[in-house]
Design a protein around this motif. Sequence first.
Motif, short mmCIF file in Angstrom:
data_model
loop_
_atom_site.label_atom_id
_atom_site.label_comp_id
_atom_site.label_asym_id
_atom_site.label_seq_id
_atom_site.Cartn_x
_atom_site.Cartn_y
_atom_site.Cartn_z
N THR A 110 -34.37 64.67 24.15
CA THR A 110 -34.82 65.99 24.58
C THR A 110 -33.60 66.74 25.13
O THR A 110 -32.47 66.24 25.07
N SER A 111 -33.83 67.92 25.67
CA SER A 111 -32.71 68.72 26.15
C SER A 111 -33.12 69.50 27.39
O SER A 111 -34.31 69.79 27.58
N GLY A 161 -31.86 77.77 26.92
CA GLY A 161 -33.25 77.44 27.22
C GLY A 161 -34.11 77.38 25.97
O GLY A 161 -34.99 76.52 25.85
N GLU A 162 -33.87 78.30 25.04
CA GLU A 162 -34.63 78.29 23.78
C GLU A 162 -34.35 77.00 23.00
O GLU A 162 -35.27 76.34 22.49
N PHE A 163 -33.06 76.62 22.94
CA PHE A 163 -32.68 75.38 22.26
C PHE A 163 -33.34 74.18 22.94
O PHE A 163 -33.93 73.32 22.28
N ALA A 164 -33.25 74.13 24.27
CA ALA A 164 -33.77 72.98 25.01
C ALA A 164 -35.27 72.83 24.85
O ALA A 164 -35.79 71.71 24.74
N SER A 165 -36.00 73.95 24.82
CA SER A 165 -37.46 73.88 24.74
C SER A 165 -37.93 73.39 23.38
O SER A 165 -39.05 72.88 23.25
N ARG A 166 -37.09 73.51 22.34
CA ARG A 166 -37.47 73.07 20.99
C ARG A 166 -37.03 71.64 20.70
O ARG A 166 -37.51 71.02 19.75
N MET A 167 -36.12 71.11 21.50
CA MET A 167 -35.51 69.82 21.19
C MET A 167 -36.42 68.65 21.54
O MET A 167 -36.79 68.45 22.70
N ASN A 168 -36.80 67.89 20.54
CA ASN A 168 -37.54 66.64 20.72
C ASN A 168 -37.40 65.87 19.41
O ASN A 168 -38.18 66.06 18.48
N GLN A 169 -36.38 65.02 19.35
CA GLN A 169 -36.01 64.38 18.09
C GLN A 169 -35.77 62.88 18.27
O GLN A 169 -35.52 62.41 19.37
N PRO A 170 -35.78 62.13 17.15
CA PRO A 170 -35.40 60.72 17.20
C PRO A 170 -33.94 60.59 17.63
O PRO A 170 -33.11 61.49 17.40
#
Length: 270
Positions: free
Chosen positions: A30-31, A257-266
């Motif tokens: 995540t971010s 913030g926009e990048f962090a809110s979208r980040m959820n990856q393997p």
Amino acid sequence: PAAAQRAWMTSRLQPYRVESLNGPVAGQLTSYYEPLLKASRQQGPGFEVPLYRTPAGLGSRKPWYSRQEIDTLPEARAALRGREIAWLADPVDAMSLHIQGSGRIAVLEPDGSQRVVRVAFAGTNDQPFRSPTQWLTERGVRIGAPWTESTKAWAAQNPQNVQPMLWSNPRYVFFREEPLSELDAAFGPRGAQGVALTPGRSIAVDPGSIPYGTPVWLASRGSVVNLQKLVFAQDTGSAIVGAVRADYFAGTGFEAGEFASRMNQPLQLW
């Protein structure tokens, strides 16, 4: 030079793949980021949401009052009276700042001047963190990215549910104010290791699995970004638990913030 740095590291460091005790080599990335928000030094129309310094009696009561109790109990409010650093305009912005753990505020001073300062993590009420997003999801509400703006849009349509959503997370963060020099402004806040975070190079980890200061090779492919790069374990967070788990520091401001809110990856780590 980059070649000399690479040669130094490859000749002196032995890579090990990070795995959880039960075997999986893939985990979750995540971010997080540092918000930049408008604030006022004085409470007034448009600025009604306080950011607090740690209260004097914080260590004598564990856990301290919950978020709902801080908002409603006279004794909790009395303990925080006079501890206000500044006032924000929106409770969702304040919640975002609490979740990220630190941020910058462009604060309007009583004389009409404005300056940017950092509000850094100073402590919590020792209550568990519960995700407001999970509370919304359980009620059939889908929040897109960026999280703060999407949640504000939902709040504008559902004002009667805003307070229950905020109170669903009992954890409350207290801050300390720090001046921002030109050098400080180029970096993020200090992480749990005690050093300033570097956008794109600092990660939060579970220090029980990866010690602070460790160089880590991070690999993650997903819909948001493909990352294969060297980062450093310099921070932690209440939601960062387990061996193959990292939170990537994206930087400061809206785009981060926009990048962090979208980040959820393997994720894979070495």
